[in-house]
Design a protein around this motif. Structure first.
Motif, mmCIF file in Angstrom:
data_model
loop_
_atom_site.group_PDB
_atom_site.id
_atom_site.type_symbol
_atom_site.label_atom_id
_atom_site.label_comp_id
_atom_site.label_asym_id
_atom_site.label_seq_id
_atom_site.Cartn_x
_atom_site.Cartn_y
_atom_site.Cartn_z
ATOM 1 N N LYS A 3 -68.330 -23.608 46.940
ATOM 2 C CA LYS A 3 -67.282 -24.485 46.427
ATOM 3 C C LYS A 3 -67.893 -25.848 46.138
ATOM 4 C CE LYS A 3 -63.258 -22.456 48.581
ATOM 5 N NZ LYS A 3 -62.087 -22.719 49.411
ATOM 6 N N CYS A 4 -67.285 -26.536 45.203
ATOM 7 C CA CYS A 4 -67.707 -27.883 44.840
ATOM 8 C C CYS A 4 -67.551 -28.800 46.056
ATOM 9 C CB CYS A 4 -66.865 -28.394 43.674
ATOM 10 S SG CYS A 4 -67.247 -30.080 43.185
ATOM 11 N N ASN A 8 -63.572 -28.825 45.778
ATOM 12 C CA ASN A 8 -63.387 -27.463 46.283
ATOM 13 C C ASN A 8 -63.105 -26.418 45.211
ATOM 14 O OD1 ASN A 8 -63.988 -27.907 48.971
ATOM 15 N ND2 ASN A 8 -61.907 -28.570 49.423
ATOM 16 N N LYS A 9 -63.307 -26.746 43.930
ATOM 17 C CA LYS A 9 -63.267 -25.716 42.892
ATOM 18 C C LYS A 9 -64.555 -24.909 43.019
ATOM 19 C CE LYS A 9 -60.837 -28.542 39.476
ATOM 20 N NZ LYS A 9 -61.005 -29.248 38.198
ATOM 21 N N GLN A 10 -64.668 -23.836 42.235
ATOM 22 C CA GLN A 10 -65.891 -23.037 42.269
ATOM 23 C C GLN A 10 -67.047 -23.863 41.725
ATOM 24 O OE1 GLN A 10 -65.643 -19.225 40.401
ATOM 25 N NE2 GLN A 10 -67.840 -18.999 40.320
ATOM 26 N N ALA A 11 -68.135 -23.922 42.483
ATOM 27 C CA ALA A 11 -69.321 -24.670 42.059
ATOM 28 C C ALA A 11 -70.064 -23.872 40.993
ATOM 29 C CB ALA A 11 -70.229 -24.947 43.245
ATOM 30 N N HIS A 27 -73.681 -28.703 45.494
ATOM 31 C CA HIS A 27 -72.970 -27.683 44.727
ATOM 32 C C HIS A 27 -71.756 -28.363 44.101
ATOM 33 C CE1 HIS A 27 -75.521 -24.780 46.713
ATOM 34 N NE2 HIS A 27 -75.228 -25.388 47.847
ATOM 35 N N LEU A 28 -71.709 -28.379 42.764
ATOM 36 C CA LEU A 28 -70.659 -29.114 42.056
ATOM 37 C C LEU A 28 -70.063 -28.274 40.937
ATOM 38 C CD1 LEU A 28 -72.656 -32.460 41.765
ATOM 39 C CD2 LEU A 28 -70.814 -31.981 43.375
ATOM 40 N N CYS A 29 -68.793 -28.542 40.611
ATOM 41 C CA CYS A 29 -68.141 -27.863 39.492
ATOM 42 C C CYS A 29 -68.515 -28.584 38.191
ATOM 43 C CB CYS A 29 -66.622 -27.860 39.675
ATOM 44 S SG CYS A 29 -65.865 -29.498 39.552
ATOM 45 N N ILE A 110 -67.171 -18.758 51.498
ATOM 46 C CA ILE A 110 -67.863 -17.527 51.110
ATOM 47 C C ILE A 110 -66.873 -16.454 50.660
ATOM 48 C CG2 ILE A 110 -69.249 -15.603 51.985
ATOM 49 C CD1 ILE A 110 -70.622 -17.646 53.846
ATOM 50 N N HIS A 111 -65.747 -16.344 51.357
ATOM 51 C CA HIS A 111 -64.807 -15.254 51.130
ATOM 52 C C HIS A 111 -63.534 -15.700 50.411
ATOM 53 C CE1 HIS A 111 -67.233 -12.484 53.402
ATOM 54 N NE2 HIS A 111 -67.317 -13.355 54.377
#
Length: 174
Positions: A3-4, A8-11, A27-29, A110-111
């Motif tokens: 996650k970003c 917290n969006k998908q990175a 890890h960034l979107c 992760i999940h």
């Protein structure tokens, strides 16, 4: 999926920064990577920022971003959270409780927000193991049905359990 760190969006972008000899993975979107790159000189984390993982929205430092754990080592096995992150394995069963607060956000990232495994049964499991799994599942449903006073459902579940038990005992007699 990661996650970003900011929203917290998908990175979708993974940046590795090296600051004072330490490697840090960011890890960034799509949106946050542009904002991040506009706030730092390309190829460098701001000098006044001690913890790059704490980078929050532009111009601020987020307090809820994942940061290195400050928890102490497990009293049973001596495992630290930092060591777990580097190895990817916990040292003993007590670590799940000892590092609970650190593990929950990790599992959720992760999940996809879940912390409990709900996957499939492995394909090479014996038929007997499948029946045992089904029996356990039915018994748990029966217990829940009784607690909720759903007696018709409970009777159906009881019958299914009896049927499975009879199948198992007839297979054992053969």
């Amino acid at each position: 999926m990661k996650k970003c760190l900011r929203c917290n969006k998908q990175a979708t972008h993974h940046i590795t920064e090296i600051k004072n000899g330490k490697t840090v993975a960011l890890h960034l979107c799509d949106q946050c990577v542009g904002e991040y790159l506009n706030t730092v000189d390309v190829g460098g984390i701001p000098d006044d920022l001690e913890d790059p993982l704490s980078i929050g929205p532009i111009g601020s430092i987020a307090s809820d971003s994942p940061v290195e754990s400050t928890s102490e080592a497990c009293p049973k096995c001596g495992m630290t959270y930092k060591l777990f992150r580097s190895q990817g394995r916990l040292g003993c069963p007590h670590d799940y409780q000892h590092f609970h607060d650190e593990l929950i956000p990790l599992l959720e990232s992760i999940h996809h927000g879940e912390t409990q495994h709900v996957g499939k049964i492995p394909p090479k499991v014996s038929e007997e193991s499948r029946k045992q799994y089904e029996l356990i599942r039915l018994k748990n449903e029966l217990k829940l049905a009784i607690e909720e006073e759903a007696y018709e459902l409970a009777a159906e579940l009881r019958d299914q359990i009896q049927s499975l038990n009879e199948e198992s005992s007839s297979v054992e007699q053969d």
